[in-house]
Write an enzyme that holds these catalytic residues in place. Structure first.
Site, PDB file in Angstrom:
ATOM      1  N   LYS A   1      -1.824   3.601  -4.460  1.00 41.72           N
ATOM      2  CA  LYS A   1      -2.822   3.802  -5.508  1.00 41.72           C
ATOM      3  C   LYS A   1      -3.759   4.954  -5.188  1.00 41.72           C
ATOM      4  O   LYS A   1      -4.219   5.659  -6.077  1.00 41.72           O
ATOM      5  CB  LYS A   1      -3.609   2.504  -5.700  1.00 41.72           C
ATOM      6  CG  LYS A   1      -2.795   1.470  -6.440  1.00 41.72           C
ATOM      7  CD  LYS A   1      -3.572   0.203  -6.678  1.00 41.72           C
ATOM      8  CE  LYS A   1      -3.508  -0.693  -5.465  1.00 41.72           C
ATOM      9  NZ  LYS A   1      -3.988  -2.050  -5.694  1.00 41.72           N
TER      10      LYS A   1
ATOM     11  N   GLU B   1      -5.338  -6.087  -6.020  1.00 40.78           N
ATOM     12  CA  GLU B   1      -6.730  -5.673  -6.075  1.00 40.78           C
ATOM     13  C   GLU B   1      -6.873  -4.806  -7.327  1.00 40.78           C
ATOM     14  O   GLU B   1      -6.093  -3.872  -7.518  1.00 40.78           O
ATOM     15  CB  GLU B   1      -7.080  -4.844  -4.828  1.00 40.78           C
ATOM     16  CG  GLU B   1      -8.546  -4.500  -4.821  1.00 40.78           C
ATOM     17  CD  GLU B   1      -8.967  -3.655  -3.617  1.00 40.78           C
ATOM     18  OE1 GLU B   1      -8.142  -3.407  -2.725  1.00 40.78           O
ATOM     19  OE2 GLU B   1     -10.136  -3.233  -3.617  1.00 40.78           O
TER      20      GLU B   1
ATOM     21  N   ARG C   1       7.991  -3.514   2.351  1.00 39.97           N
ATOM     22  CA  ARG C   1       7.510  -2.803   1.164  1.00 39.97           C
ATOM     23  C   ARG C   1       8.660  -2.059   0.528  1.00 39.97           C
ATOM     24  O   ARG C   1       9.572  -1.602   1.214  1.00 39.97           O
ATOM     25  CB  ARG C   1       6.532  -1.709   1.580  1.00 39.97           C
ATOM     26  CG  ARG C   1       5.153  -2.075   1.823  1.00 39.97           C
ATOM     27  CD  ARG C   1       4.390  -0.819   2.221  1.00 39.97           C
ATOM     28  NE  ARG C   1       3.692  -0.244   1.087  1.00 39.97           N
ATOM     29  CZ  ARG C   1       2.583  -0.741   0.599  1.00 39.97           C
ATOM     30  NH1 ARG C   1       2.042  -1.816   1.128  1.00 39.97           N
ATOM     31  NH2 ARG C   1       1.988  -0.184  -0.424  1.00 39.97           N
TER      32      ARG C   1
END
Ligand code: ATP
Ligand code: MG
Length: 770
Positions: A282, A41, A272
């Site tokens: 982020k 994104e 992850r």
């Protein structure tokens, strides 16, 4: 000097994702195609966690002769920005990957996705809902209770189509309506309780402008975008595991596959990447940048790809690290030392050695003219023999030199091997010198040191232990050096206790700027950007630099505690030799190869190097560990048993142990649930070694586990407190660390049978009572 003539040791491994792909290739499920995608994104810069996903997705495509798409998942108009689209592309290219012509944007599918949504409405599989956000949440129910249907759930297709079109036309306010999938309000997986597909958001989108005021949500967009592009293997991180049924529901409910794709894409999740001393989100980076805790997204302390690049990381090191970490199903925390170790291995091969004095002190060679003359040019190789790369430079030796201020001590501590009045050292690549005296100014401050050179013949007879680096004062080039350290001072800034702001764990010493450092001239003249400053670390020229004002960032120091941790045992006495902290010098040394088997264990299971060493020492331990992971057990907790109790049991036991992975998992589960204190767990383990009963059966046979009776425990606790009035007083004055001592006493008093969780609770209650 070419930069790419070596490769880091790669570990070949076949993980569960590769196994799945190979099964699919064999069965012909996707007609032999392998299409993956990386779907960022554009709401921030990429971080090192993303690079794991990038290496995996692009790596799979390459390995299986497929392709990997870069798709911007840009369905949230308020957070996205073209700056991020640019930076993400630059970062992926820098990492060494290429999407070719396959650059896509989810926003390019808005029209198509809208059509799919109408199809769902027409099929009676979606409806427009007038509940607001809070009501939707309330109607959704809980894990133990089913949800309630929205009042609009059974509206007709015509009504729904009409409302949905009016949503698109901009007739309603933000939040007034949503489009929801009609699935099952009682589904045990809450994600399937009629999730929203579209929401109203009157906002400008960086690509579609003001064309849309409704935007599709992630779950709907993601799977269908995969299907539109003919993606075969959609690989994402574990937190999306519960979304997988939804992913499947959308791609099955809508006919989105391109011609000839053969089969719907399938989602597979992997763990992850998290690394100690780093945050990996982020949202947190945004705070660091906006609140100016760092200089920007590419601040060399940031774990962003841009930050790592500026700090001097190489794409090769990041790729090798991703490879070493591997692909696993259990979330784990990777030690930052493994990253730095991998980095050093790479930099060691590609960084010419030069000398730079960071905190300069003048050294005068009083007999220079007699021994040398006016000046001498020494020839010094750029690389040590074990690296074996060609190249050398000229090192001017002159009467006045710069040396490192802390290489001189007026009053040296014991075992000092560097310079001090009367002491001798070797100048790197050059002569042996003996210090005669320091020169101080009126205030007693040290200004320079006077020393004497020895001829070769003299030196041959001397025993000189230390070697120091130096730079000719006449020829030195001034530069600025930025010493970077870990941004956070705690190992898990991403997993703090409730209510603790991660900002409070920033390391106040994460950057030290040194000006007026003295660099040897060849490095400046040749414009070397990636170097090792001997005895100091690996450095990289910062883009802030100009030819007249050089700036170097410390990429990583030379000390490699990771290699140390995994060194064979024999090395221990050497390390233990007492040496006062202040005089320890980081000598350049060859990074030590990790034992392959141990390295694999660290990568695959996320256990510590020490644990890996123990486990790799006995096949039976390795098998148990693999089985525990396979059964989705708590790898970390079981590993603690493996490296201690199980390992010592196996030492005196040949053949297979009488217990297996399932028993060990059960044991740690009983511990985690508080049924077994660690004392009792040991007793149960002792029984496990003798019988083939399960831990639960043993607990029952031994007469139950813990004391859970609150009144009984309170009584014991009150007695313990009454017996320790001093400790109680100190606790109440704020020394809360004492709680551990109290718990210990209670456990002893109950023969280890008290439920520790309950003990903690009651203790706190009793201690806070007055
Ligand atoms: P963040 O939580 O840092 O904001 P994100 O998951 O929201 O990250 P996206 O841009 O949505 O960031 O991620 C793009 C891809 O990268 C996703 O497929 C995601 O699963 C993957 N990814 C993100 N973080 C990690 C990580 N730490 N380790 C591995 N893959 C990751
Ligand atoms: Mg995301």
């Amino acid at each position: 000097m070419s930069d790419d003539s070596h490769t880091l040791t790669q570990v070949e491994s076949k993980d569960f994702i590769r196994e799945k792909i190979e099964r699919d290739l064999e069965s012909g499920k996707y007609n032999g195609r392998v299409v993956t995608r990386f779907p960022p994104e554009p709401n921030g810069y990429l971080h090192i966690g993303h690079s794991k996903s990038i290496c995996l997705n692009f790596g799979l495509a390459k390995q299986y002769g497929g392709r990997c798409h870069l798709r911007f998942d840009d369905t949230n108009p308020t957070t996205e920005d073209p700056e991020f689209v640019e930076s993400i592309q630059a970062d992926i290219r820098w990492l060494g990957f290429d999407w070719g012509e396959h650059l896509y944007f989810a926003s390019d599918y808005f029209e198509q996705l809208y059509g799919f949504a109408e199809d769902l409405i027409r099929a009676g599989k979606a409806y427009v809902c007038g509940l607001n956000e809070a009501e939707v949440r309330e109607y959704r129910g809980t894990i133990s209770e089913p949800g309630r249907p929205s009042p609009n759930r059974d509206a007709s297709v015509e009504e729904n189509l009409d409302l949905f079109r009016r949503m698109r036309a901009g007739e309603f306010k933000d939040g007034q309506y949503t489009l929801r999938a009609k699935i099952d309000m009682a589904h045990p997986n809450m994600k399937l309780r009629d999730p929203p597909i579209y929401r109203i958001r009157h906002a400008h989108h960086y690509r579609t402008g003001d064309k849309w005021c409704i935007y599709p949500l992630y779950d709907f967009t993601h799977g269908l975008s995969d299907a539109i592009e003919g993606v075969t293997h959609s690989i994402c991180t574990l937190e999306f595991e519960n979304n997988r049924p939804l992913y499947d529901w959308f791609v099955q409910s809508v006919d989105a596959l391109p011609e000839g794709a053969g089969h719907n894409p399938e989602q597979t999740e992997f763990a992850r990447l998290n690394i100690t001393y780093m945050v990996m989100s982020k949202r947190k980076f945004l705070r660091l940048v906006n609140e100016k805790h760092v200089a920007g997204w590419d601040d060399p302390r940031m774990p962003t790809v841009a930050g790592l690049r500026r700090r001097g990381y190489t794409p090769e090191a990041i790729r090798a690290f991703a490879e070493r970490v591997g692909v696993a199903k259990n979330n784990s925390l990777v030690d930052i030392e493994l990253l730095e170790h991998t980095l050093r291995e790479d930099l060691n091969q590609r960084s010419p050695r030069v000398m730079c004095v960071l905190r300069p002190l003048k050294l005068i060679l009083s007999n220079f003219e007699q021994v040398v003359g006016e000046r001498e040019e020494l020839e010094a190789p750029y690389y040590p023999p074990d690296v074996g790369r060609p190249g050398s430079r000229k090192l001017p030796l002159t009467r006045e030199l710069w040396i490192e201020a802390d290489d001189f001590a007026e009053e040296p501590p014991p075992k000092w091997h560097r310079l001090a009045p009367g002491a001798s050292v070797r100048l790197r690549y050059g002569y042996v010198i003996t210090c005669d005296f320091p020169v101080v100014d009126e205030s007693g401050k040290l200004v320079e040191v006077v020393a004497r050179l020895h001829t070769q013949e003299e030196a041959a007879k001397m025993k000189v232990k230390g070697t120091i680096h130096w730079v000719s004062a006449e020829d030195a080039i001034d530069c600025e050096v930025r010493l970077y350290d870990r941004l956070f001072s705690v190992p898990e800034p991403d997993a703090l206790e409730e209510g603790v702001d991660f900002i409070t764990t920033l390391n106040p010493k994460s950057l030290e700027v040194l000006k007026g450092c003295k660099l040897e001239p060849a490095a400046a003249k040749e414009g070397l950007s990636r170097v090792q400053f001997e005895r100091q670390g690996f450095f990289f020229a910062d883009p802030d630099a100009t030819p007249d004002a050089l700036v170097f960032n410390r990429t990583v120091s030379l000390k490699d505690s990771w290699a140390k941790q995994t060194q064979p045992k024999q090395a221990a006495p050497e390390r233990r030799r007492a040496q006062p902290k202040a005089v320890q010098v980081a000598q350049p040394r060859k990074p030590i190869e990790l034992d392959q088997a141990a390295q694999m264990l660290v990568m695959v299971h996320g256990i510590t190097p020490h644990e890996a060493n123990v486990v790799s020492g006995d096949d039976r331990l390795g098998k148990l560990l693999a089985a525990v992971d396979g059964l989705d057990g708590d790898v970390k907790a079981v590993t603690r048993w493996l490296v201690n109790d199980v390992a010592s049991f196996l030492k005196n036991h040949e053949g297979e142990p009488p217990f297996g992975a399932a028993e060990l998992i059960e044991l740690v589960e009983l511990q985690a649930a508080g049924t077994l204190s660690s004392r009792l767990a040991k007793d149960v383990f002792a029984e496990l070694c003798k019988t083939d009963e399960s831990p639960r059966a043993i607990v029952e046979r031994l007469g139950g586990g813990q004391i859970d009776d609150e009144a009984q425990l309170t009584e014991v606790i009150r007695k313990v407190l009454a017996g320790n009035p001093d400790h109680v007083k100190r606790y109440r004055e704020g020394n809360h660390n004492l709680i551990g001592a109290f718990v210990g006493q209670v456990m002893r008093a109950t023969g280890g049978k008290a439920n520790p969780k309950l003990v903690n609770e009651i203790l706190r209650r009793e201690l806070n009572a007055n």
